[in-house]
Design an enzyme around this catalytic site. Structure first.
Site, short mmCIF file in Angstrom:
data_model
loop_
_atom_site.label_atom_id
_atom_site.label_comp_id
_atom_site.label_asym_id
_atom_site.label_seq_id
_atom_site.Cartn_x
_atom_site.Cartn_y
_atom_site.Cartn_z
N ASP A 7 0.81 -1.04 -0.05
CA ASP A 7 -0.10 -0.19 0.02
C ASP A 7 0.89 1.04 -0.01
OD1 ASP A 7 0.74 0.06 2.47
OD2 ASP A 7 -0.92 -0.07 3.58
N SER A 8 0.30 2.39 0.04
CA SER A 8 1.09 3.53 -0.23
C SER A 8 1.31 4.51 0.84
CB SER A 8 0.52 4.51 -1.15
OG SER A 8 -1.04 5.08 -0.29
N GLY A 9 0.72 4.01 2.10
CA GLY A 9 0.83 4.99 3.39
C GLY A 9 -0.42 5.59 3.44
N PHE A 43 -3.38 5.11 4.06
CA PHE A 43 -4.48 4.80 5.15
C PHE A 43 -3.80 5.15 6.59
CE2 PHE A 43 -6.40 1.80 8.14
CZ PHE A 43 -7.39 2.19 7.98
N GLY A 94 -11.33 3.49 1.15
CA GLY A 94 -12.30 4.45 1.91
C GLY A 94 -13.47 3.45 2.36
N ASP A 113 -7.93 -7.91 1.11
CA ASP A 113 -6.90 -8.02 2.08
C ASP A 113 -7.65 -7.76 3.50
OD1 ASP A 113 -5.43 -5.31 3.28
OD2 ASP A 113 -6.48 -5.14 1.38
N CYS A 133 -11.93 -29.32 7.62
CA CYS A 133 -10.82 -28.57 7.11
C CYS A 133 -9.66 -29.35 7.08
CB CYS A 133 -10.53 -27.55 8.06
SG CYS A 133 -8.81 -26.06 7.68
N CYS A 169 -6.33 -28.41 6.93
CA CYS A 169 -5.11 -27.63 7.38
C CYS A 169 -4.42 -28.37 8.13
CB CYS A 169 -5.43 -26.17 7.71
SG CYS A 169 -6.18 -25.98 9.41
N CYS A 202 -6.04 -28.53 11.79
CA CYS A 202 -7.22 -29.31 12.02
C CYS A 202 -6.74 -30.94 11.80
CB CYS A 202 -8.37 -29.06 10.90
SG CYS A 202 -8.94 -27.34 11.39
N HIS A 220 -4.95 -21.97 10.51
CA HIS A 220 -6.24 -22.36 10.31
C HIS A 220 -7.32 -21.20 9.76
CE1 HIS A 220 -10.37 -23.93 10.40
NE2 HIS A 220 -10.56 -22.90 11.00
#
Length: 383
Positions: A94-96, A98, A219, A269, A307, A309, A312, A338
């Site tokens: 990201d750009s900073g 936020f 935003g 994300d 699951c 993973c 689990c 998990h």
């Protein structure tokens, strides 16, 4: 045969829901995709081989935090972030912008960018559009974000309009600093406009006139009701180009993601799965559970029998509870493995459902697990 970085192949649609393939310098990304957050170049509690094992295709880094520590020039001297953290697949930074919003007590917006004081030592710094591109070039992220102006929910129309204007100006300066067709890194724009439909559309069209390799939607998930977030996405779906990826920043819960996919979004994300993992809140095929509850003290069943993973497959709820209440560091790793598996499997299932033309049915299965949250998306919008 691999295609040029920035190529986005739209492989299928079901309504507005999309399945695609985004090519980058470090490999192709199947969309819809969830991107684990690695703020300072590390997804908390997990190593790159953990992320590989659960099928992560791309992770995030944070420009603001990596600039302050260890420093983007130090990372550049080590061959970029991929070499520094041994993650060989795509990285988005990201750009900073936020952080300028979320750490506003330390920051001040000026005509040329953001002036801020480090949350680490109080030192003064300045982020301009050109500076954040320089930092991200040093990090050598596959996808870079321009500096933008992010406002919280409740901002006035005039404030939002000014933020859109400034975001467009800064996006143009970022594009000029890194022209289209430059080798390697991709530059996405960030659509702003709060929850005002006309400003969202205007922001998107202004950014499309400049031209970017992808379009992020910023935003949102900043305090607004879920129905307003979805309205903003519905407005943008027919406006944004079909042949470019769409990234909803910082979102969100499983239902946030699935509702947004329905509105044509490709990339997501959020810190939610890893942060909740460290707090003992885990996502399962039966809904959320809190592993520290006493009811799991002698529960020998797996966390989620559906699951596959490592967590689990290997451990009981009783053991996971024991680790958590004993404050063992292993709890962070196993819980994070998990939760991220849950999110990654969910978007993988969404992709398959889109390609098979049964996305509505797939989404309904998840809505049934979270009925109270699901009702929030259908709340009428007061005009």
């Amino acid at each position: 045969m691999s295609k040029a970085p920035g190529t986005f192949e739209l492989l299928g649609k079901d309504g507005s829901a999309r399945a695609g393939l985004l090519h980058t310098a470090h490999g192709a990304i199947e969309t819809p995709i969830f991107m684990p957050v690695g703020t300072v170049g590390s997804v908390k509690a997990l190593a790159p081989d953990d992320l590989d094992a659960i099928g992560a295709q791309i992770i995030l880094g944070n420009t603001y935090h990596l600039y302050l520590r260890p420093g983007d020039e130090l990372v550049a001297r080590r061959g970029g972030l991929h070499e520094f953290n041994a993650w060989r697949k795509p990285i988005l930074t990201d750009s900073g912008g936020f952080q300028a919003f979320s750490l506003s007590k330390l920051n001040k917006m000026k005509a040329d960018g953001f002036e801020f004081r480090s949350h680490i030592d109080g030192s003064k710094h300045m982020f301009t559009p050109e500076k954040v591109i320089s930092i991200q070039r040093n990090l050598n992220s596959d996808i870079m974000m321009p500096l933008d102006v992010c406002l919280g929910f409740g901002a006035s129309y005039d404030e939002a309009a000014k933020a859109v204007k400034k975001t467009t100006e800064w996006a143009k300066r970022c594009r000029d600093a890194y022209p289209a067709g430059s080798a390697g890194n991709l530059l996405f724009a960030i659509v702003q406009g709060c929850t005002f439909p006309d400003l969202r559309e205007a922001s998107a069209r202004q950014l499309m006139d400049i031209g970017f390799e992808g379009y992020a939607i910023g935003g949102l998930a900043v305090g607004e009701p879920k129905n307003l977030m979805m309205r903003a996405l519905r407005v943008l779906d027919p406006v944004l180009p079909q042949d470019k990826p769409r990234y909803l920043m910082g979102v969100g819960t499983p239902l946030d993601i699935l509702h947004a996919i329905e509105q044509g979004v490709d990339m997501f994300d959020c810190v939610l799965p890893t942060r909740n993992a460290r707090n003992g809140t885990l996502y399962t095929s039966e809904g959320k559970i809190n592993i520290k509850r006493q009811e799991y003290a002698e529960d020998d069943s797996p966390l989620d029998p559906k699951c596959s993973c490592y967590t689990c497959r290997t451990f009981s709820k009783a053991y996971l509870r024991h680790l958590y209440v004993s404050q063992e560091l292993l709890a962070f790793r196993l819980n994070s493995l998990h939760n991220l598996t849950y999110f990654l499997n969910m978007v993988k299932g969404a992709r398959k459902a889109v390609l098979e033309g049964r996305y509505a049915e797939f989404k309904a299965e998840y809505e049934a697990k979270y009925p109270e949250e699901d009702a929030l998306f259908d709340t009428p919008i007061a005009e």
